[in-house]
Motif scaffolding. Structure first.
Motif, mmCIF file in Angstrom:
data_model
loop_
_atom_site.group_PDB
_atom_site.id
_atom_site.type_symbol
_atom_site.label_atom_id
_atom_site.label_comp_id
_atom_site.label_asym_id
_atom_site.label_seq_id
_atom_site.Cartn_x
_atom_site.Cartn_y
_atom_site.Cartn_z
ATOM 1 N N THR A 91 -6.151 54.044 63.209
ATOM 2 C CA THR A 91 -6.773 53.430 62.045
ATOM 3 C C THR A 91 -6.102 52.110 61.894
ATOM 4 O OG1 THR A 91 -7.836 53.389 59.990
ATOM 5 C CG2 THR A 91 -5.469 54.162 60.262
ATOM 6 N N VAL A 92 -6.788 51.101 61.458
ATOM 7 C CA VAL A 92 -6.349 49.527 61.264
ATOM 8 C C VAL A 92 -5.400 49.558 60.079
ATOM 9 C CG1 VAL A 92 -7.012 47.343 61.322
ATOM 10 C CG2 VAL A 92 -8.377 48.812 62.448
ATOM 11 N N LYS A 93 -4.413 48.881 60.199
ATOM 12 C CA LYS A 93 -3.502 48.548 59.160
ATOM 13 C C LYS A 93 -3.157 46.980 59.175
ATOM 14 C CE LYS A 93 0.660 49.753 56.441
ATOM 15 N NZ LYS A 93 1.744 50.763 56.175
ATOM 16 N N ALA A 94 -3.081 46.329 58.026
ATOM 17 C CA ALA A 94 -2.730 44.910 57.993
ATOM 18 C C ALA A 94 -1.582 44.748 57.269
ATOM 19 C CB ALA A 94 -4.029 44.340 57.304
ATOM 20 N N TYR A 95 -0.348 44.039 57.743
ATOM 21 C CA TYR A 95 0.710 43.710 57.042
ATOM 22 C C TYR A 95 0.650 42.407 56.774
ATOM 23 C CZ TYR A 95 2.069 48.204 59.582
ATOM 24 O OH TYR A 95 2.109 49.401 59.956
ATOM 25 N N ILE A 96 0.888 41.904 55.618
ATOM 26 C CA ILE A 96 0.574 40.972 54.901
ATOM 27 C C ILE A 96 1.832 40.154 54.043
ATOM 28 C CG2 ILE A 96 -0.912 39.274 53.552
ATOM 29 C CD1 ILE A 96 -3.233 41.341 53.982
ATOM 30 N N VAL A 97 2.211 38.683 54.624
ATOM 31 C CA VAL A 97 3.077 38.239 53.884
ATOM 32 C C VAL A 97 2.243 37.071 52.995
ATOM 33 C CG1 VAL A 97 5.250 36.414 53.801
ATOM 34 C CG2 VAL A 97 4.917 38.531 55.375
ATOM 35 N N LEU A 98 2.449 37.190 51.790
ATOM 36 C CA LEU A 98 1.498 36.462 50.974
ATOM 37 C C LEU A 98 2.468 34.936 50.707
ATOM 38 C CD1 LEU A 98 0.551 38.604 48.030
ATOM 39 C CD2 LEU A 98 -0.928 37.962 49.841
ATOM 40 N N ARG A 99 1.587 33.991 50.556
ATOM 41 C CA ARG A 99 2.066 32.525 49.988
ATOM 42 C C ARG A 99 2.921 32.635 48.708
ATOM 43 N NH1 ARG A 99 -0.219 28.470 53.073
ATOM 44 N NH2 ARG A 99 -2.293 29.357 54.116
ATOM 45 N N GLU A 100 3.836 31.794 48.805
ATOM 46 C CA GLU A 100 4.867 31.964 47.566
ATOM 47 C C GLU A 100 4.231 31.671 46.213
ATOM 48 O OE1 GLU A 100 9.107 29.649 46.166
ATOM 49 O OE2 GLU A 100 7.986 29.006 48.135
ATOM 50 N N GLY A 101 4.466 32.534 45.383
ATOM 51 C CA GLY A 101 3.638 32.460 43.934
ATOM 52 C C GLY A 101 2.581 33.324 43.966
ATOM 53 N N GLU A 102 1.940 33.830 45.126
ATOM 54 C CA GLU A 102 0.526 34.389 45.156
ATOM 55 C C GLU A 102 0.756 35.832 44.994
ATOM 56 O OE1 GLU A 102 -1.717 31.025 45.644
ATOM 57 O OE2 GLU A 102 -2.032 33.081 44.937
ATOM 58 N N THR A 103 0.067 36.592 44.054
ATOM 59 C CA THR A 103 -0.312 37.908 44.067
ATOM 60 C C THR A 103 -1.572 38.373 44.571
ATOM 61 O OG1 THR A 103 -0.892 37.973 41.771
ATOM 62 C CG2 THR A 103 1.401 38.249 42.388
ATOM 63 N N GLU A 141 8.545 39.900 54.592
ATOM 64 C CA GLU A 141 8.596 39.119 56.160
ATOM 65 C C GLU A 141 8.124 39.982 56.890
ATOM 66 O OE1 GLU A 141 13.251 40.026 56.719
ATOM 67 O OE2 GLU A 141 12.447 37.934 56.475
ATOM 68 N N LEU A 142 7.940 39.450 58.333
ATOM 69 C CA LEU A 142 7.432 40.299 59.488
ATOM 70 C C LEU A 142 8.538 40.360 60.350
ATOM 71 C CD1 LEU A 142 3.795 39.252 59.709
ATOM 72 C CD2 LEU A 142 4.491 41.401 58.653
ATOM 73 N N LYS A 185 7.634 35.314 67.677
ATOM 74 C CA LYS A 185 6.703 36.195 67.929
ATOM 75 C C LYS A 185 6.654 37.489 67.026
ATOM 76 C CE LYS A 185 3.727 38.319 71.457
ATOM 77 N NZ LYS A 185 3.761 38.751 72.938
ATOM 78 N N VAL A 186 5.485 37.804 66.331
ATOM 79 C CA VAL A 186 5.277 39.055 65.499
ATOM 80 C C VAL A 186 5.872 40.343 66.522
ATOM 81 C CG1 VAL A 186 4.321 40.583 63.863
ATOM 82 C CG2 VAL A 186 4.276 38.028 63.584
ATOM 83 N N LEU A 187 6.487 41.169 65.998
ATOM 84 C CA LEU A 187 6.904 42.196 66.971
ATOM 85 C C LEU A 187 5.881 43.566 66.362
ATOM 86 C CD1 LEU A 187 10.592 42.184 67.290
ATOM 87 C CD2 LEU A 187 8.941 42.038 68.834
ATOM 88 N N ARG A 188 4.809 43.331 66.791
ATOM 89 C CA ARG A 188 3.676 44.525 66.135
ATOM 90 C C ARG A 188 4.027 45.761 66.545
ATOM 91 N NH1 ARG A 188 -0.132 42.326 68.291
ATOM 92 N NH2 ARG A 188 -1.619 41.458 66.459
ATOM 93 N N ARG A 189 4.770 45.850 67.883
ATOM 94 C CA ARG A 189 5.030 47.339 68.270
ATOM 95 C C ARG A 189 6.267 47.789 67.158
ATOM 96 N NH1 ARG A 189 4.781 49.522 73.437
ATOM 97 N NH2 ARG A 189 4.048 47.643 74.136
ATOM 98 N N ILE A 190 7.125 47.069 66.768
ATOM 99 C CA ILE A 190 7.953 47.471 65.753
ATOM 100 C C ILE A 190 7.352 48.235 64.492
ATOM 101 C CG2 ILE A 190 9.912 47.097 64.059
ATOM 102 C CD1 ILE A 190 10.839 46.916 67.210
ATOM 103 N N LEU A 191 6.247 47.646 64.206
ATOM 104 C CA LEU A 191 5.591 48.131 62.866
ATOM 105 C C LEU A 191 4.953 49.423 63.317
ATOM 106 C CD1 LEU A 191 3.928 44.678 61.854
ATOM 107 C CD2 LEU A 191 5.878 46.124 60.794
ATOM 108 N N VAL A 192 4.365 49.584 64.531
ATOM 109 C CA VAL A 192 3.705 50.813 64.863
ATOM 110 C C VAL A 192 4.752 51.914 64.993
ATOM 111 C CG1 VAL A 192 2.234 51.963 66.829
ATOM 112 C CG2 VAL A 192 1.711 49.641 66.026
ATOM 113 N N GLU A 193 5.807 51.381 65.629
ATOM 114 C CA GLU A 193 6.983 52.378 65.856
ATOM 115 C C GLU A 193 7.665 53.184 64.433
ATOM 116 O OE1 GLU A 193 9.690 50.712 68.235
ATOM 117 O OE2 GLU A 193 8.854 50.817 70.003
ATOM 118 N N GLU A 194 7.411 52.038 63.642
ATOM 119 C CA GLU A 194 8.086 52.567 61.956
ATOM 120 C C GLU A 194 7.048 53.471 61.429
ATOM 121 O OE1 GLU A 194 9.947 48.203 60.699
ATOM 122 O OE2 GLU A 194 8.018 49.107 59.572
ATOM 123 N N GLU A 195 5.553 53.306 61.778
ATOM 124 C CA GLU A 195 4.641 54.236 61.086
ATOM 125 C C GLU A 195 4.674 55.555 62.017
ATOM 126 O OE1 GLU A 195 2.947 51.848 58.515
ATOM 127 O OE2 GLU A 195 2.617 53.612 58.549
#
Length: 569
Positions: free
Chosen positions: A499-511, A539-540, A547-557
């Motif tokens: 299933t699709v999961k999105a990991y997001i870093v928001l701009r400073e001060g945003e919610t 942070e990612l 380069k974002v390490l997508r594989r690290i995120l998947v391994e964490e899951e």
């Protein structure tokens, strides 16, 4: 590589096949000649056995529509888009387009207007055959595309008389099927075209080497592009699968065609194969478990091509045993790995065989399938089909062939391999090298010639049989004014495979809330691409060069999932 897999073929499966040098639509014409009164397609009705077309009917209607398209100015090599669910009109339209040497561009009805616009423009489609339910979207896109001709059909044209009346009274206007095309230039009703043109075959010479379809895929980068397949490519794969599925008989079997026909898998295994065999197709526009079970009970299909999520849904359906599923002889599962427990449970319920296949749009559609009656190996996608050559090569250069048991990139040479990507020479050169298709999948082979996918070199997500490319989701989310960084990944899911999961870093001060992000995606992405899970991070994880390490995120899951499943001491 030594073809050690040949000794594990089921008895009677040939090692090589002699492929007829004919265009794909010749299969329809041959079935109409040999079995004119055989039922080709059934569109089920709620109160009766539904509407039916014989092979003679199907061929005549395809001829009528082919002649109509010629009259509208469609020429050999032109691209004609289809925006239709599984119904009589899809099958008729598909073969009509092929008969005049035009190219089928089957478009996913779940696409957002933005995605549809991009695909139509990339293909250069000037004609589209569209369901009335989707007409308003196409009307809004006309000025943004090259579309000249729009042919509109209604789903009620596939319905039996009583159901059609009820549909007209209670659903047509309410659900958006009722449209008015009066005064719209170059806009035609499908039923009018069929009535106005003759049923004789069009006088167009189509060569097996001519292009038959543009099948859109993300290729190696996730940027949608068309895999170009010829009539010969599709003829070859149809016959390969036919020879593999021993025990099926021409003119005798019945297919449950619920796999979307706009998908290469559905197009070949659930339509081209039964047409070649003069088998009946029971057409369902979408997978709804109760409807599928009722359809199996009523029509008694013998073949049911699908994806693992379909079989999971049936296995887990309450009171599934009250439905008689014993008519099913063979099911071919594709689109995602098939869990062994799913396979075993489904076979127990049906008494039939559920085999796993592997394929891709760049070789429409299958290259490997497990034997129907022979040895199965857990985690294996099976053996190469007849005339499919396979090798495992190193990931760095793709030039060193690796030994048995060592993981590397899966490369294929076969008669169904595409000609290349439309208007994408650099991408084509990356994946087609010296006659070999480099799949982007990391695999290994054992001493018996059984192949297994280890990982994907491409970072494609396969959810419920649909291919989803992270870049498509990320580009949409980067348009959100609050998003600073984002990465999308496929994480394990017991039902959908991933299933699709999105990991997001928001701009400073945003919610932001997950619901807000999902709603933003809903307006811009097909439903099946919308992230099901949202995680906000400070942070990612990245490489030294950023380069974002997508594989690290998947391994964490995966680690979290494993920890959750570990029994407490």
């Amino acid at each position: 590589m030594e073809k050690s897999w040949l000794k594990h073929y089921d008895p009677g499966v040939p090692h090589t096949i002699e492929y007829p040098r004919v265009p794909l639509h010749r299969f329809l014409e041959q079935s109409a000649e040999k079995y004119p009164d055989k039922i080709a397609t059934i569109f089920p009705g709620r109160f009766n056995d539904g509407t039916r077309l014989t092979y003679a009917d199907l061929n005549r209607q395809a001829n009528r529509l082919a002649n109509a398209l010629l009259a509208l100015g469609v020429k050999k090599g032109d691209r004609v888009a289809l925006l239709l669910p599984n119904c009589h009109q899809f099958v008729i339209s598909y073969y009509a387009i092929l008969k005049i040497g035009a190219i089928v561009v089957a478009t996913n009805p779940l696409y957002s207007p933005r995605e549809m616009e991009q695909q139509l423009n990339d293909a250069g489609a000037e004609t589209i055959i569209v369901l009335s339910l989707f007409y308003r979207t196409i009307a809004k896109l006309r000025d943004k595309t090259k579309l000249k001709n729009v042919v509109v059909t209604s789903i009620k044209e596939s319905l039996p008389s009583l159901t059609r009346i009820l549909f007209t009274l209670f659903k047509e206007r309410k659900e958006g099927h009722k449209i008015d095309i009066r005064g719209q230039a170059h806009t035609y009703l499908y039923r009018d075209l069929l009535s106005q043109y003759p049923p004789q075959a069009p006088d167009v010479e189509v060569d097996p080497k001519d292009i038959a379809i543009f099948q859109y895929t993300g290729g190696t980068t996730g940027v949608p592009k068309a895999a170009v397949a010829t009539h010969y490519n599709l003829v070859a794969n149809t016959l390969q699968i036919h020879h593999w599925l021993k025990g099926i008989k021409d003119g005798d079997d019945l297919f449950l065609t619920v796999m979307p026909l706009f998908h290469a898998y559905g197009m070949v295994v659930a339509m081209s194969l039964p047409v070649y065999m003069a088998s009946t197709m029971v057409l369902l526009p979408r997978f709804e478990t109760d409807q599928v079970l009722k359809t199996i009970k009523r029509y008694k299909p013998t073949l049911f091509p699908g994806v693992p999520t379909m079989y999971v849904a049936i296995n887990n359906y309450p009171q599934v045993r009250k439905y008689n599923l014993r008519s099913i002889k063979v099911c071919v599962s594709g689109g995602a790995p098939l869990p062994v427990e799913v396979q075993q449970r489904f076979e127990e319920l049906t008494g039939g065989k559920l085999v796993e296949g592997y394929g891709l749009s760049e070789a429409p559609v299958a290259t490997h399938v497990t034997p129907v009656s022979g040895l199965r190996k857990k985690g294996s996608m099976g053996l190469p089909l007849p005339d499919v050559e396979v090798k495992i090569v190193d990931l760095d250069t793709g030039e060193v062939e690796l030994p048995v048991g060592e993981a590397g990139e899966l490369a294929i040479r076969a008669p169904q391999v595409m000609q290349g990507y439309w208007n994408s020479p650099e991408e084509t050169d990356q994946v087609l090298r010296s006659g070999w298709l480099y799949t982007g999948d990391i695999a290994k082979v054992d001493e018996d010639g059984y192949f297994s996918i280890v990982d994907r070199k491409k970072e494609m997500i396969i959810a419920g049989g649909y291919n989803i490319y992270p870049r498509e989701i990320e580009e949409v989310l980067y348009e959100h004014p609050k998003v600073k960084e984002v990465v999308a990944a496929g994480i394990p899911d017991e039902y959908r495979g991933e299933t699709v999961k999105a990991y997001i870093v928001l701009r400073e001060g945003e919610t932001a809330t997950p619901e807000e992000i999902v709603e933003f995606c809903r307006e811009r992405l097909a439903k099946y691409k919308i992230p099901k899970l949202i995680e906000f991070r400070k942070e990612l994880p990245k490489t030294a060069i950023g380069k974002v390490l997508r594989r690290i995120l998947v391994e964490e899951e995966k680690a979290k999932k494993a920890q959750h499943q570990t029994p407490q001491q």
